[in-house]
Every structure is written in C-alpha cells, then in structure tokens.
Scaffold this motif. Structure first.
Motif, mmCIF file in Angstrom:
data_model
loop_
_atom_site.group_PDB
_atom_site.id
_atom_site.type_symbol
_atom_site.label_atom_id
_atom_site.label_comp_id
_atom_site.label_asym_id
_atom_site.label_seq_id
_atom_site.Cartn_x
_atom_site.Cartn_y
_atom_site.Cartn_z
ATOM 1 N N HIS A 106 7.912 8.220 -0.845
ATOM 2 C CA HIS A 106 7.083 7.274 0.516
ATOM 3 C C HIS A 106 7.400 7.922 1.968
ATOM 4 O O HIS A 106 7.141 7.795 2.682
ATOM 5 C CB HIS A 106 7.774 6.021 0.490
ATOM 6 N N ASP A 108 7.905 4.302 5.708
ATOM 7 C CA ASP A 108 7.425 2.639 5.658
ATOM 8 C C ASP A 108 8.383 1.941 4.814
ATOM 9 O O ASP A 108 8.202 1.977 3.764
ATOM 10 C CB ASP A 108 6.030 2.840 5.156
ATOM 11 N N SER A 131 8.864 -1.284 4.560
ATOM 12 C CA SER A 131 8.357 -2.689 4.310
ATOM 13 C C SER A 131 8.452 -2.806 2.902
ATOM 14 O O SER A 131 8.782 -3.972 2.497
ATOM 15 C CB SER A 131 7.136 -3.011 4.797
#
Length: 120
Positions: free
Chosen positions: A33, A52, A54
């Motif tokens: 990621h 990211d 999240s």
C-alpha cells in the motif's frame, strides 16, 4: 514486490523486513500500500512514504516515531560503511533511511541493495 514502489526501494524494504516477528509481519502487510512521497536530494536514496492507513493495522511499535527495522551494510572487503533504517510513525511505515558512517565509501540505495547484511 509492490509495483507502485521503485524496485530499489521495494528490494531494500523486503531485505530489511525479512524476519518473522510481529512487527516485521505487520510492516510487510503495509508495503503493498506504499508509495514514495519524496526522496532525499543528496543522492543517498532515502525515501519518504505515503500510506493510506485507513485500511491497515498499525505494527506493534512505539506509538511515536521508531526505528522498526535496521540492517548493517558490509562491503566485500569487510568494511561497515553504513546502515539502512526503517522508521515508523504510530506503527505505520514512514521512511527508509540510508545512513553513511564513512567519508571514504559512497553509500546509496544502490550500494545498500548490494551490501545489506540483515540480522539473524
């Protein structure tokens, strides 16, 4: 290997995060990621990451900034010109630093790929 990461960064991360510890396993899961946000302008190869967070779990590291992985560089002549450090912030990969300990030997990401000596 992560296609969004340059091969040199992905190779060094894979070598430094190659242990089966809870921290390294969690960080290995973050690598797909990652993208490189910036690189040091001196030519050493230090890379700063964009991630990211999240959809990812943090690694079990210090909640602040921490060195989560490291490896010494060893030349063919047995010299130790530097090291590679992987930093996290809040348990997430933050940057890969190439550190030089020598004024006589150029230490870059390219040489780090060749000289990496990971801890056993």
């Amino acid at each position: 290997m992560n296609e969004s990461l340059p091969a040199d960064v992905a190779d060094v991360l894979a070598a430094v995060l190659n242990r089966d510890t809870p921290v390294h396993i969690a960080l290995q899961r973050q690598v797909p990621h990652l993208s490189v946000r910036a690189r040091c302008t001196c030519g050493c190869g230090t890379a700063y990451f964009e991630l990211d967070t999240s959809k990812l779990e943090p690694a079990p590291t210090d909640p602040g900034t921490a060195v989560a992985a490291e490896a010494q560089l060893v030349t063919e002549a047995g010299e130790y010109p530097g090291e590679v450090l992987v930093f996290t912030q809040g348990g997430y990969l933050s940057w890969l630093e190439i550190s030089s300990w020598s004024n006589d030997t150029e230490v870059t990401l390219t040489t780090a790929r060749h000289w990496l000596q990971t801890p056993s």
